[in-house]
Design an enzyme around this catalytic site. Structure first.
Site, PDB file in Angstrom:
ATOM      1  N   HIS A  95       9.675   0.320   8.852  1.00 18.02           N
ATOM      2  CA  HIS A  95       8.751  -0.797   9.084  1.00 18.02           C
ATOM      3  C   HIS A  95       8.792  -1.802   7.916  1.00 18.02           C
ATOM      4  O   HIS A  95       9.183  -2.949   8.084  1.00 18.02           O
ATOM      5  CB  HIS A  95       7.317  -0.282   9.221  1.00 18.02           C
ATOM      6  N   ASP A  96       8.359  -1.381   6.738  1.00 22.89           N
ATOM      7  CA  ASP A  96       8.266  -2.312   5.606  1.00 22.89           C
ATOM      8  C   ASP A  96       9.630  -2.810   5.129  1.00 22.89           C
ATOM      9  O   ASP A  96       9.787  -4.009   4.848  1.00 22.89           O
ATOM     10  CB  ASP A  96       7.515  -1.648   4.443  1.00 22.89           C
ATOM     11  N   ASP A 101       7.242   4.002   3.354  1.00 19.70           N
ATOM     12  CA  ASP A 101       8.142   2.909   3.726  1.00 19.70           C
ATOM     13  C   ASP A 101       7.964   1.710   2.804  1.00 19.70           C
ATOM     14  O   ASP A 101       8.895   0.926   2.614  1.00 19.70           O
ATOM     15  CB  ASP A 101       8.001   2.533   5.206  1.00 19.70           C
ATOM     16  N   ASP A 102       6.757   1.592   2.200  1.00 21.90           N
ATOM     17  CA  ASP A 102       6.578   0.569   1.155  1.00 21.90           C
ATOM     18  C   ASP A 102       7.538   0.848  -0.002  1.00 21.90           C
ATOM     19  O   ASP A 102       8.190  -0.059  -0.521  1.00 21.90           O
ATOM     20  CB  ASP A 102       5.149   0.590   0.609  1.00 21.90           C
ATOM     21  N   ASP A 130       0.848  -1.207   0.000  1.00 26.16           N
ATOM     22  CA  ASP A 130       0.000   0.000   0.000  1.00 26.16           C
ATOM     23  C   ASP A 130       0.884   1.258   0.000  1.00 26.16           C
ATOM     24  O   ASP A 130       0.856   2.077   0.916  1.00 26.16           O
ATOM     25  CB  ASP A 130      -0.935   0.002   1.220  1.00 26.16           C
TER      26      ASP A 130
HETATM   27  O1  RIB Z   1       2.532   0.102  10.888  1.00 28.15           O
HETATM   28  C1  RIB Z   1       3.382   0.267   9.777  1.00 28.15           C
HETATM   29  C2  RIB Z   1       2.727  -0.214   8.532  1.00 28.15           C
HETATM   30  O2  RIB Z   1       1.567   0.561   8.259  1.00 28.15           O
HETATM   31  C3  RIB Z   1       3.621  -0.040   7.297  1.00 28.15           C
HETATM   32  O3  RIB Z   1       3.311  -1.058   6.371  1.00 28.15           O
HETATM   33  C4  RIB Z   1       3.202   1.295   6.748  1.00 28.15           C
HETATM   34  O4  RIB Z   1       3.411   1.381   5.336  1.00 28.15           O
HETATM   35  C5  RIB Z   1       1.742   1.282   7.042  1.00 28.15           C
HETATM   36  O5  RIB Z   1       1.090   0.565   5.992  1.00 28.15           O
HETATM   37 CA    CA Z   2       2.842  -0.501   4.059  1.00 25.97          CA
END
Ligand code: RIB
Ligand code: CA
Length: 316
Positions: A243-244, A15-16, A11
């Site tokens: 995160h991702d 960070d994706d 999505d």
């Molecule tokens: O909590 C972090 C996640 O939520 C990551 O995938 C960020 O892109 C959001 O989708």
């Molecule tokens: Ca994400």
């Protein structure tokens, strides 16, 4: 070196985008396709961002299939995402509108087609809400047994949440989908906030990367700009959690992850803790472990690896 063939459900999302760059920068990985899902921003934006990012990276052989625009049961709330990822979902980047289009197949049908065609050959990564993956499991009973491994960014085990005091965004956005996926029998590796919050990209890291003075370095700076401001304002830290991108460590640097096998599930009771993921450490439910969960990570080492790979990508 054996190559891990990956289909990524995503999505994008700042960070994706960094996770996609890291996959493209990693010789251990063959990124074969993207499927898009609602989440950080609306589906039309996550899909546009996926297409635009692949064009920016001049990737012409990675198809994009569009998926679900809303969760299975809960109403979506993307407003949260736009605060963190910017109105477009890609921070302050200004990627040109994509010329390419998605393939005709819906993401759920595409996932079923690809995994049934090559059982146990493909690895699925899911770094957004799990709506597409849950529907593939429900639509095709054979799907789960054909997935070699499913790596998920999501959940908060001992950590607090980032969407509510208890729940992490991806799981909280579609907890019913997560419950279906967690109990599907697919071999799952879960990368929760417990680990990702220890992988903080700082302004100093961004400055260091921009010494390479390249479009990739500028993209990393611009796509994280809103994200960094959000963290400074709400979490008191000048940086952002990768995160991702940390999911990619499951393939390129598993030694950095502290993985434990436990029975993990998610609260779907509808109360205040809905979306909370939990690990049955005391084996109260007497259920077999269903998930390998990363409860810790060598965070700084992972950030250094991320920057190194971005520097290499910038030089290509
Ligand atoms: O909590 C972090 C996640 O939520 C990551 O995938 C960020 O892109 C959001 O989708
Ligand atoms: Ca994400």
């Amino acid at each position: 070196m054996p190559t891990t063939r990956i289909i990524l459900d995503t999505d994008p999302g700042a960070d994706d985008a960094l996770a996609i760059l890291l996959m493209l920068a990693s010789p251990e990985i063959k990124l074969e396709a993207l499927t898009t899902v609602h989440g950080n921003v609306t589906l039309d934006k996550t899909t546009r961002n996926a297409l635009a990012l692949l064009e920016f990276m001049q990737e012409k052989n990675i198809p994009v299939a569009q998926g679900c625009s809303v969760p299975l049961v809960k109403p979506p709330h993307q407003a949260q995402g736009e605060v963190v990822h910017g109105a477009s979902g890609m921070g302050r980047t200004n990627l040109p509108g994509p010329k390419t289009q998605t393939i005709k197949a819906h993401a759920v049908d595409y996932l079923i087609e690809r995994f049934l065609a090559e059982p146990k050959e493909l690895t699925l990564f899911a770094i957004g809400p799990l709506t597409n993956v849950a529907l593939a499991i429900r639509q095709e009973p054979k799907f789960a047994e054909c997935v070699k491994e499913l790596v998920i960014m999501g959940g908060a085990i001992r950590s607090g949440g980032n969407m509510s005091p208890l729940a992490e965004f991806n799981i909280s956005e579609d907890p019913h989908a997560a419950h279906i996926v967690f109990n599907s029998g697919i071999p799952i590796t879960l990368i929760p906030l417990d680990a990702t919050y220890k992988c903080l990209l700082t302004y100093a890291d961004i400055e260091r990367l921009n010494k390479t003075d390249s479009p990739i370095a500028r993209f990393v700076r611009d796509v994280t700009a809103d994200y960094m401001e959000f963290y400074l304002k709400y979490e008191g830290f000048a940086g952002c959690a990768l995160h991702d991108p940390l999911t990619v460590a499951a393939v390129i640097a598993p030694e950095l992850l502290s993985l434990e096998s436990h029975y993990v599930d998610v609260d779907i009771s509808g109360g205040v803790s809905t979306g909370k993921t939990y690990a049955d450490f005391m084996k109260v439910a007497k259920k077999p472990a269903n998930i390998k969960v990363a409860l810790d990570v060598k965070g700084r080492e992972f950030v250094e690896l991320f920057i190194k790979r971005m520097e290499n990508l910038a030089k290509q």
